[in-house]
Motif scaffolding. Sequence first.
Motif, short mmCIF file in Angstrom:
data_model
loop_
_atom_site.label_atom_id
_atom_site.label_comp_id
_atom_site.label_asym_id
_atom_site.label_seq_id
_atom_site.Cartn_x
_atom_site.Cartn_y
_atom_site.Cartn_z
N SER A 81 50.28 68.70 80.72
CA SER A 81 49.93 69.59 81.84
C SER A 81 49.41 68.76 82.99
N PRO A 82 50.16 68.62 84.08
CA PRO A 82 49.71 67.78 85.19
C PRO A 82 48.54 68.41 85.94
N GLU A 83 47.62 67.57 86.41
CA GLU A 83 46.48 68.06 87.20
C GLU A 83 46.95 68.57 88.55
N ALA A 84 47.98 67.93 89.13
CA ALA A 84 48.54 68.35 90.42
C ALA A 84 50.06 68.47 90.26
N PRO A 85 50.55 69.64 89.86
CA PRO A 85 51.98 69.80 89.55
C PRO A 85 52.90 69.47 90.73
N GLU A 154 52.15 54.38 90.15
CA GLU A 154 50.72 54.55 90.42
C GLU A 154 50.45 55.95 90.99
N LEU A 155 51.31 56.38 91.94
CA LEU A 155 51.15 57.72 92.52
C LEU A 155 51.30 58.80 91.46
N PHE A 161 47.20 62.67 86.03
CA PHE A 161 45.98 62.66 85.22
C PHE A 161 44.70 62.96 86.01
N GLN A 162 44.73 62.77 87.35
CA GLN A 162 43.52 62.97 88.15
C GLN A 162 43.69 64.00 89.25
#
Length: 200
Positions: A81-85, A154-155, A161-162
């Motif tokens: 589940s991505p933090e920022a989809p 990196e992006l 995750f953040q």
Amino acid sequence: MPTVEAIPIELGRLLGAIFGVAIIAGLMGLAQMISARAADRRLVQTGYPPRTLLATRLAALGGVTVVVAAVNYGVLWLTISPEAPVLTFVFLVLAGLVYAFLGALVGALLPRLFEGSLVVVFLAMMDAFLSGDSPLAADIPEFVEYFPLYHPKELLQEAMFQGTYTTGDLGFVAGYLLVLLVLVTVVFGVTMRTSGGWSA
């Protein structure tokens, strides 16, 4: 002896997704440029502007890259589940576009699909291995930061995750895309010309 560390399973899935998008987009860019070369030359000979022709090819390539990224994002979303989809999807698309343009550049330079495929596949495999947190991460040199997938990874990792992203990484990817676009445009224009005019 290098430091050997296991890759966390979620990071491994993320790397698999970005590699999947990159390799498919890169090979599509390569195949498009090589398979359409003869037709492109005929179109240019009849007066079709090379830059407009290239823009059409790249736009189609971009559209297909978005579809490929959507499929890979869907598979990734089922396991993490991505933090920022939205950011995660956008950065996955950017990774695909970098390799789509790279594949188009290789396709404009090399005459045959086999040799071009070897170049793209080898580069993508080395890129994914060195740009990710591989078991040999402790021994990776600094120039790996200039590899095509390093900053998209990196992006994607930050967004996943953040829920954030670093402006410097985004600027680097935008610059990478711009440089590749310029190179593809120049090489495409040169290969469409012969001495005295446009190629037959």
